[in-house]
Design an enzyme around this catalytic site. Structure first.
Site, PDB file in Angstrom:
ATOM      1  N   ASP A 289     -44.807-134.864 106.194  1.00 34.22           N
ATOM      2  CA  ASP A 289     -44.034-133.701 105.748  1.00 34.22           C
ATOM      3  C   ASP A 289     -44.852-132.794 104.828  1.00 34.22           C
ATOM      4  O   ASP A 289     -44.437-132.473 103.709  1.00 34.22           O
ATOM      5  CB  ASP A 289     -42.762-134.148 105.003  1.00 34.22           C
TER       6      ASP A 289
ATOM      7  N   GLU B 139     -33.563-129.815 109.937  1.00 34.44           N
ATOM      8  CA  GLU B 139     -33.874-130.289 108.591  1.00 34.44           C
ATOM      9  C   GLU B 139     -35.184-129.658 108.135  1.00 34.44           C
ATOM     10  O   GLU B 139     -35.668-128.692 108.728  1.00 34.44           O
ATOM     11  CB  GLU B 139     -33.994-131.825 108.590  1.00 34.44           C
TER      12      GLU B 139
END
Length: 504
Positions: free
Chosen positions: A24, A198
């Protein structure tokens, strides 16, 4: 020797630029310097800070979280918990990281400088709870041109019972409080084909508010971009990066950043099982309608001309002689105790009582698998009575280790494997108090454990597996069942390729 740079040395680079679990990723540029942070989950220290001058060659310069809080909760490994996807920004002369703990809420930490400088240890502020609650994930702030601030975040269904939507809040300028209850700015449930929306990142360009957000899941997802004239929407969106005909599955969740010459780039991850979420770099341009076009017409590139920048060819450290302490590539599986480790002509680890399950051993000292093919070696001397053991391990949802185990008659070299259901001893031979240990990792996470000054293979191939939201860990450990003791590890030598390709 170690060489993990993706710099081809001819003005081009190859993907992934970081073949390791920097999950991420979020990145920014400040002047000529690029900085990146990533999810660290249960690892301690948390929130790694990486630095680059060209978006290709990266080094680790420190961490924003020395320990995880609450202290008591993180004395044991919280696999699957801890620090999820963070956002890194530079505003008002400070570096800011907003990060989620999915079991507790959204937190903020900041610093004037992102890492150690000239021997001075720079300190990030103690994390401040910005919004409490379960299932709050993937926050990202935006400071607007007029000083107004906003925050976007997603939701984890495992904790909140909802997901596939992005919520935007007003935030005060110093990121200490949210100013409203939040607005669902993008609802993935009303978008055809969307699931698991998301990982939002908030930007503004030419009067448009942009939310870059992935959807579709970690292994098979894609990257979308949404734009609106208001931070609260309504937003229109497009898929701007997907696998297409490439072998890069699920290319998504990362950072739009620019170089000093104004060129746009996008960093994202690809899930590669035991290697974790490796980082790719894509060129980015804007089409005639003002939408971002990432990679080669929306699909990942395998090789490309490098971004501008004058950085040296380098990569995050992996090898370590422990001459000046434990390097920043290492982390524990829980908040460490001071007596666990000491640097004494190598690395001395105390034998900590444990049941042998390395997945839940707080004192496992580990690092990310650094490449698709590599080999790692060290030397071990075990001191202690019966029940003391220590070794070199590869740990995910399954694990294997090679090392020394003390019994009433001395010490044996052992190889043990846990396959998810049971542990099996696959090799045992008399060894004395010291041994050379190694592991040779091949494509797909195939691990061959080694011993001897001239390495020889011990036991069958073990195939590494990912952990809980993380890749497998290359680790060192020392433990005991019924006595005290310690283990002295020599320098850890790591090199790209297989052990037969070079001398260690």
């Amino acid at each position: 020797m170690q060489h993990f740079s993706s710099d081809n040395g001819d003005g081009t680079y190859r993907n992934p630029v970081l073949h390791a679990d920097w999950s991420d990723p979020d990145a920014i540029r400040v002047g000529a310097d690029h900085y990146m942070t990533a999810s660290s989950f249960h690892r301690v220290p948390g929130l790694p800070i990486l630095h680059s001058r060209d978006l290709v060659n990266w080094t680790i310069i420190g961490h924003a979280l020395a320990r995880l809080e609450p202290e008591a909760d993180f004395r044991t490994p919280q696999r699957g918990g801890g620090v999820w996807a963070p956002a890194l920004r530079h505003h008002a002369g400070r570096f800011w990281i907003v990060y989620p703990d999915p079991d507790r809420g959204l937190f903020v930490t900041s610093a004037e400088d992102p890492g150690p400088d000239g021997g001075r240890e720079l300190v990030w502020t103690r994390p401040h709870l910005l919004k409490g609650g379960k299932g709050l994930i993937d926050p990202c702030p935006l400071w607007d041109d007029d000083g107004t601030a906003y925050l976007v975040h997603g939701w984890a269904k495992s904790r909140a019972g909802i997901n596939n939507r992005l919520t935007v809040h007003r935030m005060n300028a110093d990121a200490t409080a949210l100013l409203d209850g939040g607005t669902v700015a993008i609802d993935g449930d009303v978008l055809p084909g969307y699931r698991t929306l998301e990982g939002p990142k908030f930007y503004k360009r030419d009067g448009w508010y942009w939310i870059f957000a992935p959807a579709g899941g970690v292994a098979d997802g894609w990257q979308s971009a949404f734009r609106s004239r208001s931070p609260f929407g309504p937003y229109e969106g497009r898929i701007v990066l997907a696998q297409g005909g490439t072998d890069v599955n699920g290319p998504h969740q990362g950072a739009w950043t620019t170089t000093e010459d104004g060129a746009d780039w996008f960093l994202h991850f690809q899930d590669k099982g035991p290697y974790g979420r490796v980082v790719h770099l894509q060129p980015m341009r804007w089409d005639e309608d003002g939408w971002p076009e990432i990679g080669d017409k929306g699909t990942p590139v395998a090789m490309h001309a490098k971004p501008s920048g004058d950085g040296p060819v380098c990569a995050p450290d992996t090898a370590d002689d422990f001459a000046t302490g434990i390097g920043p590539q290492w982390s524990w599986q829980a908040n460490p105790e001071p007596e666990w480790a000491d640097v004494d002509a190598g690395l001395r680890l105390a034998c900590v009582p444990g049941d042998g399950d390395l997945r839940h051993a707080p004192n496992l000292l580990g690092q990310r698998l650094p490449a698709e093919r590599f080999a790692a070696y060290t030397e071990l001397r075990l001191e202690g009575g019966p029940g003391a053991r220590a070794g070199l391990a590869v740990v995910g949802d399954t694990f294997a280790w090679i090392g020394l185990e003390r019994n009433e008659d001395g010490a044996d070299l052992v190889l043990r494997v846990f396959d998810g259901d049971k542990e099996a001893e696959l090799a045992r031979e008399p060894a004395g108090d010291a041994a050379h240990l190694g592991v040779d990792v091949d494509a797909g996470g195939a691990c061959r454990f080694l011993t001897g000054a001239t390495p020889r293979r011990v036991g069958p191939v073990f195939t590494a597996t990912e952990g809980r939201w993380v890749g497998a860990t290359l680790g060192l450990f020392a433990s005991t069942s019924d006595s005290q003791g310690s283990a002295l590890f020599g320098a850890v030598r790591v090199a790209e390729g297989r052990s037969g390709d070079y001398e260690c």
